[in-house]
Structures are given as structure tokens and as C-alpha cells.
Scaffold this motif. Sequence first.
Motif, PDB file in Angstrom:
ATOM      1  N   ILE A  73       0.823  -1.210  -0.072  1.00 18.56           N
ATOM      2  CA  ILE A  73      -0.024  -0.045   0.000  1.00 18.56           C
ATOM      3  C   ILE A  73       0.810   1.292   0.138  1.00 18.56           C
ATOM      4  CG2 ILE A  73      -2.018  -1.256   1.075  1.00 18.56           C
ATOM      5  CD1 ILE A  73      -1.067   0.308   3.769  1.00 18.56           C
ATOM      6  N   GLY A  74       2.185   1.093   0.015  1.00 21.59           N
ATOM      7  CA  GLY A  74       3.022   2.299   0.151  1.00 21.59           C
ATOM      8  C   GLY A  74       3.043   2.739   1.371  1.00 21.59           C
ATOM      9  N   LEU A  75       4.122   4.029   1.397  1.00 11.66           N
ATOM     10  CA  LEU A  75       4.474   4.339   2.915  1.00 11.66           C
ATOM     11  C   LEU A  75       2.992   5.341   3.366  1.00 11.66           C
ATOM     12  CD1 LEU A  75       6.427   4.942   5.144  1.00 11.66           C
ATOM     13  CD2 LEU A  75       7.424   6.755   3.698  1.00 11.66           C
ATOM     14  N   GLN A  76       2.832   5.060   4.619  1.00 11.75           N
ATOM     15  CA  GLN A  76       1.555   5.686   4.949  1.00 11.75           C
ATOM     16  C   GLN A  76       2.176   6.852   5.742  1.00 11.75           C
ATOM     17  OE1 GLN A  76      -1.650   4.737   4.052  1.00 11.75           O
ATOM     18  NE2 GLN A  76      -0.185   3.776   2.627  1.00 11.75           N
ATOM     19  N   VAL A  77       3.168   6.909   6.429  1.00 19.39           N
ATOM     20  CA  VAL A  77       3.577   7.974   7.361  1.00 19.39           C
ATOM     21  C   VAL A  77       4.883   8.507   7.120  1.00 19.39           C
ATOM     22  CG1 VAL A  77       4.104   8.839   9.703  1.00 19.39           C
ATOM     23  CG2 VAL A  77       2.226   7.193   9.414  1.00 19.39           C
ATOM     24  N   PRO A  78       5.259   9.646   6.600  1.00 17.91           N
ATOM     25  CA  PRO A  78       6.566  10.262   6.100  1.00 17.91           C
ATOM     26  C   PRO A  78       7.512  10.281   7.504  1.00 17.91           C
ATOM     27  CG  PRO A  78       4.648  11.947   5.762  1.00 17.91           C
ATOM     28  CD  PRO A  78       4.245  10.795   6.536  1.00 17.91           C
ATOM     29  N   ILE A  79       8.835  10.137   7.105  1.00 17.62           N
ATOM     30  CA  ILE A  79       9.608   9.976   8.139  1.00 17.62           C
ATOM     31  C   ILE A  79       9.791  11.639   8.411  1.00 17.62           C
ATOM     32  CG2 ILE A  79      10.932   7.734   7.623  1.00 17.62           C
ATOM     33  CD1 ILE A  79      13.106   9.630   6.384  1.00 17.62           C
ATOM     34  N   ASP A  80      10.611  12.035   9.659  1.00 18.06           N
ATOM     35  CA  ASP A  80      10.891  13.355  10.005  1.00 18.06           C
ATOM     36  C   ASP A  80      12.057  13.610   9.595  1.00 18.06           C
ATOM     37  OD1 ASP A  80       8.168  14.034  11.279  1.00 18.06           O
ATOM     38  OD2 ASP A  80       8.748  13.077  12.962  1.00 18.06           O
ATOM     39  N   LEU A 103      14.041  -2.531   0.116  1.00 15.04           N
ATOM     40  CA  LEU A 103      13.358  -2.751  -0.861  1.00 15.04           C
ATOM     41  C   LEU A 103      14.085  -2.225  -2.186  1.00 15.04           C
ATOM     42  CD1 LEU A 103       9.943  -1.863   0.579  1.00 15.04           C
ATOM     43  CD2 LEU A 103      10.617  -4.065  -0.172  1.00 15.04           C
ATOM     44  N   GLY A 104      15.064  -1.623  -1.936  1.00  9.76           N
ATOM     45  CA  GLY A 104      15.772  -0.846  -3.067  1.00  9.76           C
ATOM     46  C   GLY A 104      15.207   0.418  -3.835  1.00  9.76           C
ATOM     47  N   LEU A 105      14.372   1.086  -2.949  1.00  4.78           N
ATOM     48  CA  LEU A 105      13.554   2.241  -3.395  1.00  4.78           C
ATOM     49  C   LEU A 105      14.657   3.495  -3.165  1.00  4.78           C
ATOM     50  CD1 LEU A 105      10.251   1.793  -1.573  1.00  4.78           C
ATOM     51  CD2 LEU A 105      10.553   1.159  -3.877  1.00  4.78           C
ATOM     52  N   PRO A 106      14.544   4.275  -4.279  1.00  6.27           N
ATOM     53  CA  PRO A 106      15.566   5.373  -4.303  1.00  6.27           C
ATOM     54  C   PRO A 106      15.240   6.366  -3.592  1.00  6.27           C
ATOM     55  CG  PRO A 106      14.142   5.294  -6.420  1.00  6.27           C
ATOM     56  CD  PRO A 106      13.891   4.046  -5.577  1.00  6.27           C
ATOM     57  N   THR A 107      13.776   6.765  -3.392  1.00  7.95           N
ATOM     58  CA  THR A 107      13.362   7.853  -2.390  1.00  7.95           C
ATOM     59  C   THR A 107      12.387   7.458  -1.258  1.00  7.95           C
ATOM     60  OG1 THR A 107      11.492   8.056  -3.765  1.00  7.95           O
ATOM     61  CG2 THR A 107      13.603   9.420  -4.539  1.00  7.95           C
ATOM     62  N   ILE A 108      12.418   8.333  -0.441  1.00  9.67           N
ATOM     63  CA  ILE A 108      11.253   8.176   0.619  1.00  9.67           C
ATOM     64  C   ILE A 108      10.600   9.400   0.779  1.00  9.67           C
ATOM     65  CG2 ILE A 108      12.991   8.837   2.413  1.00  9.67           C
ATOM     66  CD1 ILE A 108      11.548   6.639   4.188  1.00  9.67           C
ATOM     67  N   ARG A 109       9.316   9.456   1.198  1.00 11.41           N
ATOM     68  CA  ARG A 109       8.593  10.625   1.633  1.00 11.41           C
ATOM     69  C   ARG A 109       8.966  11.272   2.761  1.00 11.41           C
ATOM     70  NH1 ARG A 109       3.317   8.719   2.110  1.00 11.41           N
ATOM     71  NH2 ARG A 109       3.406   8.329  -0.219  1.00 11.41           N
ATOM     72  N   CYS A 110       9.194  12.283   3.110  1.00  8.23           N
ATOM     73  CA  CYS A 110       9.700  12.988   4.223  1.00  8.23           C
ATOM     74  C   CYS A 110       8.899  14.250   4.607  1.00  8.23           C
ATOM     75  CB  CYS A 110      11.205  13.495   4.147  1.00  8.23           C
ATOM     76  SG  CYS A 110      12.221  12.182   3.573  1.00  8.23           S
ATOM     77  N   LYS A 111       8.726  14.440   6.153  1.00  3.88           N
ATOM     78  CA  LYS A 111       8.247  15.723   6.650  1.00  3.88           C
ATOM     79  C   LYS A 111       9.406  16.645   6.947  1.00  3.88           C
ATOM     80  CE  LYS A 111       4.975  15.473   9.732  1.00  3.88           C
ATOM     81  NZ  LYS A 111       4.226  15.438  11.031  1.00  3.88           N
ATOM     82  N   VAL A 112       9.792  17.615   6.317  1.00  2.50           N
ATOM     83  CA  VAL A 112      10.845  18.255   6.367  1.00  2.50           C
ATOM     84  C   VAL A 112      10.803  19.450   7.017  1.00  2.50           C
ATOM     85  CG1 VAL A 112      13.066  19.528   4.898  1.00  2.50           C
ATOM     86  CG2 VAL A 112      11.660  17.399   3.881  1.00  2.50           C
ATOM     87  N   ARG A 113      11.386  19.901   8.090  1.00  2.00           N
ATOM     88  CA  ARG A 113      11.505  20.981   8.905  1.00  2.00           C
ATOM     89  C   ARG A 113      12.771  21.676   8.853  1.00  2.00           C
ATOM     90  NH1 ARG A 113       8.210  17.720  11.998  1.00  2.00           N
ATOM     91  NH2 ARG A 113       6.280  18.730  12.708  1.00  2.00           N
ATOM     92  N   ARG A 114      12.735  22.874   8.695  1.00  2.00           N
ATOM     93  CA  ARG A 114      13.943  23.781   8.267  1.00  2.00           C
ATOM     94  C   ARG A 114      14.636  23.914   9.908  1.00  2.00           C
ATOM     95  NH1 ARG A 114      14.971  27.858   3.996  1.00  2.00           N
ATOM     96  NH2 ARG A 114      17.013  26.775   4.152  1.00  2.00           N
ATOM     97  N   GLY A 115      15.847  23.996  10.204  1.00  2.53           N
ATOM     98  CA  GLY A 115      16.537  24.229  11.463  1.00  2.53           C
ATOM     99  C   GLY A 115      17.800  24.998  10.935  1.00  2.53           C
ATOM    100  N   THR A 116      18.418  24.953  12.504  1.00  2.35           N
ATOM    101  CA  THR A 116      19.552  25.816  12.602  1.00  2.35           C
ATOM    102  C   THR A 116      20.702  24.727  13.053  1.00  2.35           C
ATOM    103  OG1 THR A 116      19.551  26.423  14.850  1.00  2.35           O
ATOM    104  CG2 THR A 116      18.757  27.899  12.965  1.00  2.35           C
ATOM    105  N   LYS A 117      21.990  25.081  12.801  1.00  2.11           N
ATOM    106  CA  LYS A 117      23.101  24.394  13.215  1.00  2.11           C
ATOM    107  C   LYS A 117      22.873  23.843  14.835  1.00  2.11           C
ATOM    108  CE  LYS A 117      26.458  25.184   9.818  1.00  2.11           C
ATOM    109  NZ  LYS A 117      27.968  25.970   9.305  1.00  2.11           N
ATOM    110  N   GLU A 118      22.419  24.956  15.483  1.00  2.38           N
ATOM    111  CA  GLU A 118      22.078  24.748  16.883  1.00  2.38           C
ATOM    112  C   GLU A 118      20.934  23.774  17.262  1.00  2.38           C
ATOM    113  OE1 GLU A 118      22.510  24.962  20.881  1.00  2.38           O
ATOM    114  OE2 GLU A 118      24.049  25.905  19.532  1.00  2.38           O
TER     115      GLU A 118
END
Length: 125
Positions: A73-80, A103-118
Motif C-alpha cells: 500500500i505504500g508508505l503511510q507516514v512520512p519520516i521526519d 526494498l531498493g527504493l531510491p526515495t522516501i516521503r519526508c516531513k521536512v522542517r528547517r533548522g539551524t546548526k544549533e
Amino acid sequence: MAYFTVPFPSRLRSFSVSASSNGSPPPVGTSQSQTPGPVILELPLDKIRRPLMRTRANDPNKVKELMDSIEEIGLQVPIDVLEVDGAYYGFSGCHRYEAHRRLGLPTIRCKVRRGTKETLRHHLR
């Protein structure tokens, strides 16, 4: 919530991605870096750094179950993922990431947040 896929060439040296959390462009006069909130992106696995992999072990049964589910069914919850200065760091979703890798999948769905080095240093403690 809507999800979308961004295809990437298999031999990718550098890339840039722009998206908003609600599907609309950023307001006039703002840059993507000023847009608050996470965005959902399909990122190449090899572009996600896994700084916690050396300290955490995956449950092989859970990875296998996820592999079966993702194939069906595919990935249901993106990784953070935390984006800092153009680099992507994954801090959750270890089993989902490993299932995609096996599985050899080249990509993954992600929930991306921007952050700083800190922010990144805080996550590495």
C-alpha cells in the motif's frame, strides 16, 4: 493533507527543492526559508544523513512487516527530517527508512522542517 512525489534522476550530484506546506506558493516578498511549518517532500535516500544509526538497532521483524506493507500500500507516514544549510538529517522513522533501503527504493516521503546548526546540535546530544 495532500502528498506529492518529486522524481529525481538516479545519479544526482546536487539539487534544490521548493515547496510549501499547504501547496500554495509563498506570499510575495518572502522566500521559502521564511515560510513556517514542515513540507512533505520525496527525497533520495542517499541524501538523508542518519546520525543516530550508530546508536540505534532496528527490530528485523518490524522492518520486514513494513517492507510488506510498503510493497502493498505504500508508505503511510512520512519520516521526519531536519534540513540544515541544505543538508537533510533523519531523526525518526528508522524502521521505515531501513525498509525502503532494503526494498531498493531510491526515495522516501519526508516531513521536512528547517533548522539551524544549533537545532542540529541539540538533536545530537
